[in-house]
Write a protein that holds these residues in place. Sequence first.
Motif, PDB file in Angstrom:
ATOM      1  N   THR A 302      47.710   0.382 -60.298  1.00  0.00           N
ATOM      2  CA  THR A 302      46.624   0.424 -61.333  1.00  0.00           C
ATOM      3  C   THR A 302      45.329  -0.001 -61.167  1.00  0.00           C
ATOM      4  N   ALA A 303      45.142  -0.870 -60.036  1.00  0.00           N
ATOM      5  CA  ALA A 303      43.946  -1.634 -59.626  1.00  0.00           C
ATOM      6  C   ALA A 303      43.024  -0.823 -59.244  1.00  0.00           C
ATOM      7  N   PRO A 304      41.691  -0.686 -59.589  1.00  0.00           N
ATOM      8  CA  PRO A 304      40.863   0.128 -58.808  1.00  0.00           C
ATOM      9  C   PRO A 304      40.658  -0.108 -57.496  1.00  0.00           C
ATOM     10  N   GLY A 305      40.569   0.784 -56.543  1.00  0.00           N
ATOM     11  CA  GLY A 305      40.351   0.635 -55.173  1.00  0.00           C
ATOM     12  C   GLY A 305      41.517   0.478 -54.457  1.00  0.00           C
ATOM     13  N   ARG A 306      41.555  -0.488 -53.304  1.00  0.00           N
ATOM     14  CA  ARG A 306      42.869  -0.640 -52.641  1.00  0.00           C
ATOM     15  C   ARG A 306      43.803  -1.515 -53.006  1.00  0.00           C
ATOM     16  N   ASN A 307      44.908  -0.584 -52.925  1.00  0.00           N
ATOM     17  CA  ASN A 307      46.488  -1.320 -53.584  1.00  0.00           C
ATOM     18  C   ASN A 307      47.207  -1.492 -52.181  1.00  0.00           C
ATOM     19  N   THR A 308      47.789  -2.258 -51.888  1.00  0.00           N
ATOM     20  CA  THR A 308      48.929  -2.513 -50.879  1.00  0.00           C
ATOM     21  C   THR A 308      50.171  -2.696 -51.283  1.00  0.00           C
ATOM     22  N   ILE A 309      51.126  -2.078 -50.632  1.00  0.00           N
ATOM     23  CA  ILE A 309      52.698  -2.191 -50.727  1.00  0.00           C
ATOM     24  C   ILE A 309      53.094  -2.819 -49.532  1.00  0.00           C
ATOM     25  N   PHE A 310      53.968  -3.985 -49.758  1.00  0.00           N
ATOM     26  CA  PHE A 310      54.425  -4.681 -48.634  1.00  0.00           C
ATOM     27  C   PHE A 310      55.913  -4.441 -48.833  1.00  0.00           C
ATOM     28  N   VAL A 311      56.873  -4.177 -47.581  1.00  0.00           N
ATOM     29  CA  VAL A 311      58.288  -4.118 -47.676  1.00  0.00           C
ATOM     30  C   VAL A 311      58.778  -5.038 -46.600  1.00  0.00           C
ATOM     31  N   THR A 312      59.924  -5.618 -46.779  1.00  0.00           N
ATOM     32  CA  THR A 312      60.420  -6.196 -45.672  1.00  0.00           C
ATOM     33  C   THR A 312      62.147  -5.910 -45.610  1.00  0.00           C
ATOM     34  N   GLY A 313      62.648  -5.486 -44.545  1.00  0.00           N
ATOM     35  CA  GLY A 313      64.248  -5.337 -44.768  1.00  0.00           C
ATOM     36  C   GLY A 313      65.111  -6.536 -44.288  1.00  0.00           C
ATOM     37  N   HIS A 314      66.158  -6.439 -44.695  1.00  0.00           N
ATOM     38  CA  HIS A 314      67.130  -7.536 -44.500  1.00  0.00           C
ATOM     39  C   HIS A 314      68.647  -7.118 -44.164  1.00  0.00           C
ATOM     40  N   THR A 315      69.234  -7.562 -42.882  1.00  0.00           N
ATOM     41  CA  THR A 315      70.482  -7.538 -42.497  1.00  0.00           C
ATOM     42  C   THR A 315      71.589  -8.202 -43.569  1.00  0.00           C
ATOM     43  N   ALA A 316      72.884  -7.674 -43.189  1.00  0.00           N
ATOM     44  CA  ALA A 316      73.711  -8.459 -44.121  1.00  0.00           C
ATOM     45  C   ALA A 316      73.801  -9.893 -43.828  1.00  0.00           C
ATOM     46  N   ALA A 317      73.323 -10.457 -42.578  1.00  0.00           N
ATOM     47  CA  ALA A 317      73.484 -11.794 -42.375  1.00  0.00           C
ATOM     48  C   ALA A 317      72.074 -12.459 -42.605  1.00  0.00           C
ATOM     49  N   GLY A 318      71.232 -11.755 -43.394  1.00  0.00           N
ATOM     50  CA  GLY A 318      69.810 -12.443 -43.988  1.00  0.00           C
ATOM     51  C   GLY A 318      68.940 -12.222 -42.771  1.00  0.00           C
ATOM     52  N   VAL A 319      69.036 -11.588 -41.650  1.00  0.00           N
ATOM     53  CA  VAL A 319      68.004 -11.485 -40.684  1.00  0.00           C
ATOM     54  C   VAL A 319      66.845 -10.566 -41.153  1.00  0.00           C
TER      55      VAL A 319
END
Length: 516
Positions: A302-319
């Motif tokens: 909803t913010a005017p201008g640039r909006n950034t989506i960040f994603v980090t995956g995890h394994t079952a062991a937490g890596v």
Amino acid sequence: MFRLLVAAAAIGTILIPAGAAQAAPANHRPGVPSSLSVSGIACGDKGIFIGTPTPEFVAALADPDFGVNPYEKVTATFALWPVGQPGQRVEWPATPLTSGGIARAAAPAALTNGVRYRFEVRGTDAAGAQSRWSPECTFTIDTTAPHAPTVTSTDYPATGQAGGPGIAGRFTFAVAGGDTDVVAFRWSAVGAGLTEVPVGPTGNVTVEFTPTSYGTTIITVQAIDRTLIRSAATTYTFVVRNTEPRLTDLTPDAGPGEPHTFRVIPGNLGGLVSYDYRLNDEPAQTVAAAPDGTATFVVTPTAPGRNTIFVTGHTAAGVPTAEASAVVYVVYPPTTPTVTSPDFPDDGTAPPLVGQEVTLVFHPGTTGVTEYVWSTDFGATEQVAPAGPDGTATIRYTTREFPFLPLQVRSRTADGTESETVEFGWELTSHAPQVSSPQYPMYGHGSGPGDFTFAPAHEGVTGYDYSFNDGPVQTVDGETATITWTPDTTGFVMLRVHEHVGDIVSDVTEHQFHVE
């Protein structure tokens, strides 16, 4: 002067000098020097090793008379000789101290690498009293630098790609070249700073380092020996694997304030069971991965201008994977007003004259606009124009003096909500008259009465107004007019003239000259 002492059975008199009753305090020997060190390394019972042939010798001095006798000072005498060679003993003094503290002295000459030496110190005060010699300090000159260490890692080998950002790895530093005097390793890497670690009993040590980005990474290591000499640097280069998951916006045409659905699939790190995602600086949320490691999630920028989506995956062991990102630009329709004018067409027609009234129409950039706040002097003097039922407002304005019309305007709704202020500007047609004088030309000089002729810059001129300096404004009729003016003083004079085209008054012509 003398004092007279009379005995109880006065047999006679004894004369004693007055100063004898206030004898100076007794002098004391300086204390035995202590806290001996060589080039910053404290002396020890088993001897020490020094990594420079020109060391500095240090000892702490004390004297009971410091603070009692204001004239007291103690000079340290340093003595140095090779072990087993007392005949080569040399002694030399340091700078005297006037209070307890540290005495320092440089070696009288460069010492020999590999040779063991001893030194001792004693103090001598201003009266010549000497302390006992300090305990001897034994040291060996060792200027040989250690070999550059070796670096190995099974987690991040020097060939191929391994690990990933956020995945810790173990690195082993080992003594090389048969060195036996290495006491520590100093290492650094991007994101790890500079760190020293002691050598283990087997001549190596293992540290843990977590890369923060993928690509080529370098760890730099030096060995440090017992004399604090550092080896040449070993640079261990390895490649951190890119483990970012891949993001796809499934709804790229979503409008402002509408949700975006993203699909995420694994990158080079398998076994992912979940993903953490967040929009800008909002708290992270977690979505479970499907058996194939993919997932979908929805965010609403909803913010005017640039909006950034960040994603980090995890394994079952937490890596963790590396952090992936995607950008969504949100562009809302403008809420600021616009301005049009029938007097400023875009067909190449000459703009209105300076002094000619023009019509300006304010148009809303949002709903509910009830009025406009406007000015032509950048907010110094603001006026309010009420809006009609359609949200527009019309004003009429006449520009004076300058061939440019600036305008600043913002809209306002019934609840007081205001838009941002926007600026507009239009050029006008200048028609400042021509002014000439044979007796007083522009920037010239003269004396006595002078004739000034005003000539039109535009057709239809019916007259002129004029003034000299701050004098009264006068008028003269005619398309072209000539006036005669007689000065009543000397100095610089400014003549200001406007032409009149009916009710339209031009911008000013300024004619400056000097009266002698």
